[in-house]
Design a protein around this motif. Structure first.
Motif, PDB file in Angstrom:
ATOM      1  N   ALA A   1       0.981  -1.167   0.025  1.00 18.67           N
ATOM      2  CA  ALA A   1      -0.019  -0.029   0.057  1.00 18.67           C
ATOM      3  C   ALA A   1       0.867   1.202  -0.095  1.00 18.67           C
ATOM      4  O   ALA A   1       0.669   2.310  -0.634  1.00 18.67           O
ATOM      5  N   ILE A   2       1.879   1.347   0.512  1.00 16.03           N
ATOM      6  CA  ILE A   2       2.917   2.330   0.709  1.00 16.03           C
ATOM      7  C   ILE A   2       3.522   2.568  -0.549  1.00 16.03           C
ATOM      8  O   ILE A   2       3.564   3.683  -1.003  1.00 16.03           O
ATOM      9  N   ALA A   3       3.736   1.631  -1.407  1.00 14.71           N
ATOM     10  CA  ALA A   3       4.416   1.763  -2.471  1.00 14.71           C
ATOM     11  C   ALA A   3       3.837   2.163  -3.610  1.00 14.71           C
ATOM     12  O   ALA A   3       4.065   3.095  -4.284  1.00 14.71           O
ATOM     13  N   ARG A   4       2.607   1.367  -3.545  1.00 11.92           N
ATOM     14  CA  ARG A   4       1.600   1.944  -4.487  1.00 11.92           C
ATOM     15  C   ARG A   4       1.242   3.484  -4.449  1.00 11.92           C
ATOM     16  O   ARG A   4       0.696   4.133  -5.275  1.00 11.92           O
ATOM     17  N   ALA A   5       1.332   4.095  -3.145  1.00 13.80           N
ATOM     18  CA  ALA A   5       0.914   5.419  -2.806  1.00 13.80           C
ATOM     19  C   ALA A   5       2.076   6.499  -3.343  1.00 13.80           C
ATOM     20  O   ALA A   5       2.115   7.617  -3.439  1.00 13.80           O
TER      21      ALA A   5
ATOM     22  N   ALA B   1      16.404  -2.059  -4.077  1.00 18.38           N
ATOM     23  CA  ALA B   1      15.945  -0.838  -4.750  1.00 18.38           C
ATOM     24  C   ALA B   1      17.339  -0.721  -5.681  1.00 18.38           C
ATOM     25  O   ALA B   1      18.347  -0.692  -5.096  1.00 18.38           O
ATOM     26  N   ARG B   2      16.978  -0.595  -7.175  1.00 21.89           N
ATOM     27  CA  ARG B   2      18.230  -0.458  -8.002  1.00 21.89           C
ATOM     28  C   ARG B   2      17.946   0.449  -9.023  1.00 21.89           C
ATOM     29  O   ARG B   2      16.628   0.220  -9.662  1.00 21.89           O
ATOM     30  N   LEU B   3      19.046   1.018  -9.413  1.00 22.68           N
ATOM     31  CA  LEU B   3      18.595   2.088 -11.073  1.00 22.68           C
ATOM     32  C   LEU B   3      18.636   0.892 -12.200  1.00 22.68           C
ATOM     33  O   LEU B   3      19.077  -0.206 -12.292  1.00 22.68           O
ATOM     34  N   THR B   4      18.176   1.359 -13.350  1.00 20.97           N
ATOM     35  CA  THR B   4      17.890   0.636 -14.330  1.00 20.97           C
ATOM     36  C   THR B   4      19.276   1.216 -15.500  1.00 20.97           C
ATOM     37  O   THR B   4      19.627   0.538 -16.084  1.00 20.97           O
ATOM     38  N   PHE B   5      19.375   2.683 -15.651  1.00 26.29           N
ATOM     39  CA  PHE B   5      20.330   3.104 -16.346  1.00 26.29           C
ATOM     40  C   PHE B   5      21.263   4.003 -15.506  1.00 26.29           C
ATOM     41  O   PHE B   5      21.071   4.563 -14.758  1.00 26.29           O
ATOM     42  N   GLY B   6      22.640   3.944 -16.064  1.00 21.68           N
ATOM     43  CA  GLY B   6      23.838   4.600 -15.504  1.00 21.68           C
ATOM     44  C   GLY B   6      24.480   3.926 -14.569  1.00 21.68           C
ATOM     45  O   GLY B   6      24.286   2.684 -14.317  1.00 21.68           O
ATOM     46  N   GLN B   7      25.040   4.625 -13.795  1.00 22.83           N
ATOM     47  CA  GLN B   7      26.155   4.154 -12.697  1.00 22.83           C
ATOM     48  C   GLN B   7      25.775   4.474 -11.307  1.00 22.83           C
ATOM     49  O   GLN B   7      26.118   3.871 -10.273  1.00 22.83           O
ATOM     50  N   SER B   8      25.054   5.644 -11.150  1.00 16.72           N
ATOM     51  CA  SER B   8      24.770   6.168  -9.877  1.00 16.72           C
ATOM     52  C   SER B   8      23.222   6.540  -9.617  1.00 16.72           C
ATOM     53  O   SER B   8      22.855   7.350 -10.705  1.00 16.72           O
ATOM     54  N   ASP B   9      22.731   6.276  -8.753  1.00 19.29           N
ATOM     55  CA  ASP B   9      21.377   6.791  -8.283  1.00 19.29           C
ATOM     56  C   ASP B   9      21.074   8.051  -7.597  1.00 19.29           C
ATOM     57  O   ASP B   9      20.222   8.564  -7.202  1.00 19.29           O
ATOM     58  N   MET B  10      22.412   8.568  -7.303  1.00 16.58           N
ATOM     59  CA  MET B  10      22.381   9.703  -6.375  1.00 16.58           C
ATOM     60  C   MET B  10      21.620   9.607  -5.096  1.00 16.58           C
ATOM     61  O   MET B  10      21.224  10.558  -4.452  1.00 16.58           O
ATOM     62  N   GLY B  11      21.593   8.583  -4.442  1.00 15.16           N
ATOM     63  CA  GLY B  11      20.908   8.006  -3.281  1.00 15.16           C
ATOM     64  C   GLY B  11      19.623   8.139  -3.271  1.00 15.16           C
ATOM     65  O   GLY B  11      18.877   7.955  -2.026  1.00 15.16           O
ATOM     66  N   VAL B  12      18.871   8.379  -4.467  1.00 14.49           N
ATOM     67  CA  VAL B  12      17.452   8.162  -4.395  1.00 14.49           C
ATOM     68  C   VAL B  12      16.646   6.739  -3.830  1.00 14.49           C
ATOM     69  O   VAL B  12      15.686   6.871  -3.388  1.00 14.49           O
ATOM     70  N   ASN B  13      17.306   5.475  -4.305  1.00 16.07           N
ATOM     71  CA  ASN B  13      16.883   4.421  -4.180  1.00 16.07           C
ATOM     72  C   ASN B  13      16.870   4.182  -2.546  1.00 16.07           C
ATOM     73  O   ASN B  13      15.857   3.833  -1.797  1.00 16.07           O
ATOM     74  N   ARG B  14      17.908   4.400  -1.888  1.00 20.13           N
ATOM     75  CA  ARG B  14      18.110   4.302  -0.273  1.00 20.13           C
ATOM     76  C   ARG B  14      17.206   5.478   0.349  1.00 20.13           C
ATOM     77  O   ARG B  14      16.512   4.768   1.045  1.00 20.13           O
ATOM     78  N   ALA B  15      16.818   6.626  -0.258  1.00 20.33           N
ATOM     79  CA  ALA B  15      15.854   7.519   0.460  1.00 20.33           C
ATOM     80  C   ALA B  15      14.498   7.045   0.311  1.00 20.33           C
ATOM     81  O   ALA B  15      13.566   7.071   1.134  1.00 20.33           O
ATOM     82  N   ARG B  16      14.131   6.327  -0.753  1.00 19.89           N
ATOM     83  CA  ARG B  16      13.013   5.877  -1.044  1.00 19.89           C
ATOM     84  C   ARG B  16      12.717   4.806  -0.216  1.00 19.89           C
ATOM     85  O   ARG B  16      11.608   4.564   0.564  1.00 19.89           O
TER      86      ARG B  16
END
Length: 148
Positions: A70-74, A118-133
């Protein structure tokens, strides 16, 4: 000289629009993203281009997974690409606001552990967005899990 500059800017604009279109329209390989490695203990791991969080649960596994679903879908720009609560594993795709870069997050129950990768699809760095999410999702999940 000015004509050459204008042409270069037009070509650059076309290249940027093409890249934006590719990022937004590239097909999602569900088989590649809808998987998660087995874990043995709780904790956080910074992975190449992503983040893994493993938490012991304090409630029924189905209840924890349903609450996290429910959290993820929101979460804005997030959709399920595979799995379900009943299956015990769900993979989400979350796109960035401006470019639409897709990140993939798989959540699964492994015994009494909640695993979130959580992981990125393109590139080398996600700039911390996956960790934050992931940390935001865990904060919203609250007392259904315990700190590692």
């Amino acid at each position: 000289m000015l004509t050459l500059l204008v042409r270069a800017l037009v070509v650059l604009g076309i290249v940027i629009l093409g890249l934006m279109a590719y990022v937004r329209l590239a097909p999602t390989d569900v088989v590649r993203w809808h998987q998660i490695a087995a874990v043995a203990s709780s904790g956080d791991v910074m992975a190449a281009g992503g983040f893994i969080a493993v938490r012991p649960i304090t409630a029924d596994a189905a209840q924890v997974l349903a609450a996290l679903d429910a959290i993820a879908r929101a979460t804005p720009r997030t959709r399920v690409i595979a799995g379900s609560v009943a299956e015990g594993m769900i993979t989400y795709q979350t796109r960035s606001l401006l470019w639409g870069f897709p990140d993939h997050t798989t959540v699964a129950m492994q015994g009494d552990l909640l695993v979130i990768h959580a992981r990125l699809t393109f590139g080398q760095s996600d700039m911390g967005v996956n960790r934050a999410r992931v940390r935001d999702w865990l904060d919203q999940l609250g007392p259904l899990t315990t700190a590692p």
